[in-house]
Design a protein around this motif. Structure first.
Motif, short mmCIF file in Angstrom:
data_model
loop_
_atom_site.label_atom_id
_atom_site.label_comp_id
_atom_site.label_asym_id
_atom_site.label_seq_id
_atom_site.Cartn_x
_atom_site.Cartn_y
_atom_site.Cartn_z
N GLU A 176 0.82 -1.21 0.00
CA GLU A 176 0.00 0.00 0.00
C GLU A 176 0.86 1.26 0.00
OE1 GLU A 176 -2.99 -0.20 3.03
OE2 GLU A 176 -3.71 -2.14 2.32
N ALA A 177 1.95 1.24 0.72
CA ALA A 177 2.86 2.39 0.77
C ALA A 177 3.87 2.36 -0.38
CB ALA A 177 3.60 2.43 2.10
N GLU A 178 3.92 1.25 -1.11
CA GLU A 178 4.84 1.05 -2.23
C GLU A 178 6.30 1.24 -1.82
OE1 GLU A 178 3.46 3.50 -5.51
OE2 GLU A 178 2.28 1.82 -6.24
N HIS A 179 6.67 0.63 -0.70
CA HIS A 179 8.08 0.67 -0.31
C HIS A 179 8.46 -0.58 0.48
CE1 HIS A 179 6.56 2.49 3.55
NE2 HIS A 179 7.48 1.68 4.03
N ALA A 180 9.76 -0.75 0.62
CA ALA A 180 10.31 -1.82 1.44
C ALA A 180 11.34 -1.21 2.36
CB ALA A 180 10.94 -2.91 0.57
N THR A 181 11.37 -1.69 3.59
CA THR A 181 12.32 -1.24 4.58
C THR A 181 13.29 -2.38 4.85
OG1 THR A 181 10.64 0.18 5.55
CG2 THR A 181 12.58 -0.27 6.89
N VAL A 182 14.58 -2.06 4.81
CA VAL A 182 15.60 -3.08 4.95
C VAL A 182 16.51 -2.72 6.12
CG1 VAL A 182 17.50 -4.27 3.80
CG2 VAL A 182 15.54 -3.47 2.47
N GLU A 183 16.76 -3.71 6.98
CA GLU A 183 17.69 -3.54 8.09
C GLU A 183 18.98 -4.29 7.75
OE1 GLU A 183 15.93 -4.63 11.84
OE2 GLU A 183 14.00 -3.82 11.22
N GLY A 184 20.08 -3.74 8.20
CA GLY A 184 21.36 -4.38 7.97
C GLY A 184 22.28 -3.47 7.18
N ASP A 185 23.39 -4.05 6.77
CA ASP A 185 24.43 -3.31 6.06
C ASP A 185 24.56 -3.85 4.65
OD1 ASP A 185 26.56 -1.63 5.53
OD2 ASP A 185 28.04 -2.98 6.40
N ALA A 186 23.62 -3.48 3.80
CA ALA A 186 23.62 -3.96 2.42
C ALA A 186 23.75 -2.80 1.45
CB ALA A 186 22.34 -4.73 2.13
N ASP A 187 24.37 -3.06 0.32
CA ASP A 187 24.53 -2.06 -0.72
C ASP A 187 23.18 -1.78 -1.37
OD1 ASP A 187 26.23 -0.51 -2.63
OD2 ASP A 187 25.39 -1.98 -4.04
N VAL A 188 22.83 -0.49 -1.48
CA VAL A 188 21.54 -0.10 -2.04
C VAL A 188 21.38 -0.59 -3.47
CG1 VAL A 188 20.07 1.86 -2.63
CG2 VAL A 188 21.36 1.90 -0.51
N THR A 189 22.42 -0.55 -4.24
CA THR A 189 22.36 -1.02 -5.62
C THR A 189 21.99 -2.50 -5.67
OG1 THR A 189 24.04 0.60 -6.24
CG2 THR A 189 23.65 -1.19 -7.78
N ALA A 190 22.54 -3.28 -4.75
CA ALA A 190 22.22 -4.71 -4.69
C ALA A 190 20.76 -4.93 -4.29
CB ALA A 190 23.15 -5.41 -3.71
N LEU A 191 20.24 -4.08 -3.41
CA LEU A 191 18.84 -4.19 -3.01
C LEU A 191 17.91 -3.92 -4.18
CD1 LEU A 191 19.00 -2.27 0.39
CD2 LEU A 191 19.00 -4.76 0.05
N VAL A 192 18.19 -2.85 -4.90
CA VAL A 192 17.38 -2.50 -6.07
C VAL A 192 17.44 -3.62 -7.10
CG1 VAL A 192 17.20 -0.91 -8.04
CG2 VAL A 192 17.53 0.00 -5.72
N GLN A 193 18.61 -4.16 -7.34
CA GLN A 193 18.77 -5.24 -8.32
C GLN A 193 18.00 -6.48 -7.91
OE1 GLN A 193 20.48 -4.88 -11.37
NE2 GLN A 193 19.25 -6.70 -11.74
N ALA A 194 18.01 -6.81 -6.62
CA ALA A 194 17.30 -7.99 -6.13
C ALA A 194 15.79 -7.85 -6.36
CB ALA A 194 17.59 -8.21 -4.65
N VAL A 195 15.26 -6.66 -6.09
CA VAL A 195 13.82 -6.43 -6.30
C VAL A 195 13.48 -6.50 -7.79
CG1 VAL A 195 11.96 -4.72 -6.08
CG2 VAL A 195 13.56 -5.09 -4.19
#
Length: 64
Positions: free
Chosen positions: A36-55
């Motif tokens: 509904e909010a069209e977002h994901a919240t991530v905890e930890g120490d991950a590279d933002v580029t890797a997060l976007v690529q995974a999605v």
């Protein structure tokens, strides 16, 4: 904590798919998606580029 925009989620299964994809990224300790909010919240120490690529690899549009 990192929040990214995720477009294309339409149901609970979509949220679970995005969460699973994000949890598979190195450094992520937890991930929560909200269609509904069209977002994901991530905890930890991950590279933002890797997060976007995974999605995106899971079939959704992501923006950091």
């Amino acid at each position: 904590m990192t929040t990214i925009t995720v477009e294309g989620m339409s149901c609970e299964h979509c949220e679970q798919t995005v969460e699973g994809a994000l949890r598979g990224v190195s450094g992520v300790t937890n991930a929560t998606a909200d269609r509904e909010a069209e977002h994901a919240t991530v905890e930890g120490d991950a590279d933002v580029t890797a997060l976007v690529q995974a999605v995106e690899d899971a079939g959704y549009t992501a923006l950091a």
